[in-house]
Design a protein around this motif. Structure first.
Motif, PDB file in Angstrom:
ATOM      1  N   GLY A  80      -1.482  59.031  -5.885  1.00 26.59           N
ATOM      2  CA  GLY A  80      -1.077  57.708  -6.474  1.00 26.59           C
ATOM      3  C   GLY A  80      -1.804  57.191  -7.632  1.00 26.59           C
ATOM      4  O   GLY A  80      -1.751  56.172  -8.210  1.00 26.59           O
ATOM      5  N   PHE A  81      -2.859  58.366  -8.170  1.00 17.97           N
ATOM      6  CA  PHE A  81      -3.738  57.716  -9.231  1.00 17.97           C
ATOM      7  C   PHE A  81      -2.990  58.095 -10.449  1.00 17.97           C
ATOM      8  O   PHE A  81      -3.165  59.057 -11.151  1.00 17.97           O
ATOM      9  N   VAL A  82      -2.117  57.038 -10.859  1.00 22.29           N
ATOM     10  CA  VAL A  82      -1.468  57.251 -11.976  1.00 22.29           C
ATOM     11  C   VAL A  82      -1.506  56.191 -12.892  1.00 22.29           C
ATOM     12  O   VAL A  82      -1.809  55.140 -12.306  1.00 22.29           O
ATOM     13  N   ALA A  83      -1.279  56.292 -14.254  1.00 19.95           N
ATOM     14  CA  ALA A  83      -1.488  55.257 -15.134  1.00 19.95           C
ATOM     15  C   ALA A  83      -0.721  53.895 -14.639  1.00 19.95           C
ATOM     16  O   ALA A  83       0.447  53.994 -14.226  1.00 19.95           O
ATOM     17  N   GLY A  84      -1.267  52.533 -14.571  1.00 18.56           N
ATOM     18  CA  GLY A  84      -0.903  51.569 -14.209  1.00 18.56           C
ATOM     19  C   GLY A  84      -1.126  51.014 -12.819  1.00 18.56           C
ATOM     20  O   GLY A  84      -0.724  50.022 -12.565  1.00 18.56           O
ATOM     21  N   GLU A  85      -1.471  51.794 -12.130  1.00 15.90           N
ATOM     22  CA  GLU A  85      -1.518  51.768 -10.848  1.00 15.90           C
ATOM     23  C   GLU A  85      -2.805  50.814 -10.275  1.00 15.90           C
ATOM     24  O   GLU A  85      -3.800  51.284 -10.525  1.00 15.90           O
ATOM     25  N   PRO A  86      -3.009  49.683  -9.725  1.00 16.75           N
ATOM     26  CA  PRO A  86      -3.972  48.813  -9.379  1.00 16.75           C
ATOM     27  C   PRO A  86      -5.017  49.531  -8.018  1.00 16.75           C
ATOM     28  O   PRO A  86      -4.169  49.868  -7.194  1.00 16.75           O
ATOM     29  N   LEU A  87      -6.122  49.490  -8.127  1.00 18.95           N
ATOM     30  CA  LEU A  87      -6.946  50.018  -7.076  1.00 18.95           C
ATOM     31  C   LEU A  87      -8.191  49.070  -6.875  1.00 18.95           C
ATOM     32  O   LEU A  87      -8.531  48.178  -7.790  1.00 18.95           O
ATOM     33  N   ARG A  88      -9.067  49.210  -5.736  1.00 20.55           N
ATOM     34  CA  ARG A  88     -10.092  48.662  -5.552  1.00 20.55           C
ATOM     35  C   ARG A  88     -11.197  49.625  -5.060  1.00 20.55           C
ATOM     36  O   ARG A  88     -10.715  50.334  -4.086  1.00 20.55           O
ATOM     37  N   LEU A  89     -12.362  49.591  -5.592  1.00 20.06           N
ATOM     38  CA  LEU A  89     -13.418  50.380  -5.005  1.00 20.06           C
ATOM     39  C   LEU A  89     -13.902  49.761  -3.583  1.00 20.06           C
ATOM     40  O   LEU A  89     -14.440  48.700  -3.510  1.00 20.06           O
ATOM     41  N   ALA A  90     -13.436  50.203  -2.455  1.00 15.84           N
ATOM     42  CA  ALA A  90     -13.703  49.423  -1.355  1.00 15.84           C
ATOM     43  C   ALA A  90     -15.226  49.692  -0.582  1.00 15.84           C
ATOM     44  O   ALA A  90     -15.613  48.773   0.036  1.00 15.84           O
ATOM     45  N   ALA A  91     -15.667  50.937  -0.781  1.00 13.61           N
ATOM     46  CA  ALA A  91     -17.055  51.262  -0.457  1.00 13.61           C
ATOM     47  C   ALA A  91     -17.688  52.401  -0.918  1.00 13.61           C
ATOM     48  O   ALA A  91     -16.903  53.192  -1.432  1.00 13.61           O
ATOM     49  N   ARG A  92     -18.886  52.681  -0.693  1.00 18.33           N
ATOM     50  CA  ARG A  92     -19.449  53.745  -0.954  1.00 18.33           C
ATOM     51  C   ARG A  92     -20.346  54.316   0.161  1.00 18.33           C
ATOM     52  O   ARG A  92     -20.894  53.638   0.953  1.00 18.33           O
ATOM     53  N   GLY A 125      -2.623  50.770  -3.386  1.00 19.03           N
ATOM     54  CA  GLY A 125      -1.546  50.338  -2.547  1.00 19.03           C
ATOM     55  C   GLY A 125      -1.848  50.049  -1.420  1.00 19.03           C
ATOM     56  O   GLY A 125      -2.796  49.264  -1.082  1.00 19.03           O
ATOM     57  N   GLY A 126      -1.212  50.553  -0.175  1.00 21.28           N
ATOM     58  CA  GLY A 126      -1.518  50.285   1.121  1.00 21.28           C
ATOM     59  C   GLY A 126      -2.494  51.024   1.802  1.00 21.28           C
ATOM     60  O   GLY A 126      -2.652  51.148   3.044  1.00 21.28           O
ATOM     61  N   THR A 127      -2.854  52.256   1.166  1.00 19.79           N
ATOM     62  CA  THR A 127      -3.793  53.226   1.677  1.00 19.79           C
ATOM     63  C   THR A 127      -5.180  53.125   0.995  1.00 19.79           C
ATOM     64  O   THR A 127      -5.436  52.752  -0.126  1.00 19.79           O
ATOM     65  N   ARG A 128      -5.993  53.823   1.982  1.00 14.97           N
ATOM     66  CA  ARG A 128      -7.547  53.879   1.322  1.00 14.97           C
ATOM     67  C   ARG A 128      -7.784  55.637   1.334  1.00 14.97           C
ATOM     68  O   ARG A 128      -7.166  56.473   2.285  1.00 14.97           O
TER      69      ARG A 128
END
Length: 86
Positions: free
Chosen positions: A38-50, A63-66
């Motif tokens: 799902g790492f495709v142009a235009g896809e929103p994401l969030r860095l949840a943790a390190r 999306g709805g996945t981590r």
């Protein structure tokens, strides 16, 4: 508009939009797998943790996945930052 940066440059909870995935060589299986996830142009994401040791792995919410990605994999994802809040 912000400048493009690597996914690994984001801070925890930063939101961004995928611009592209870098291919290390033609027919790169890791880049292809990232796109399949799902790492495709235009896809929103969030860095949840390190992770605790050198920030490896990074946990990405898309999306709805981590997904947990190694830093080397995450560095291939070029993004534009959207915000710094959760």
């Amino acid at each position: 508009m912000t400048s493009p940066l690597c996914l690994t440059d984001l801070a925890v909870h930063d939101r961004a939009v995928v611009e592209r995935v870098l291919d290390a060589r033609p027919d790169d299986p890791i880049a292809a797998r990232l796109r399949d996830l799902g790492f495709v142009a235009g896809e929103p994401l969030r860095l949840a943790a390190r992770g605790p040791f050198g920030g490896n792995p990074v946990l990405i919410a898309i999306g709805g996945t981590r997904f947990a990605l190694r830093r080397g994999e995450a560095a291939r994802v070029i993004v534009r930052r959207e915000g710094v809040h959760d």
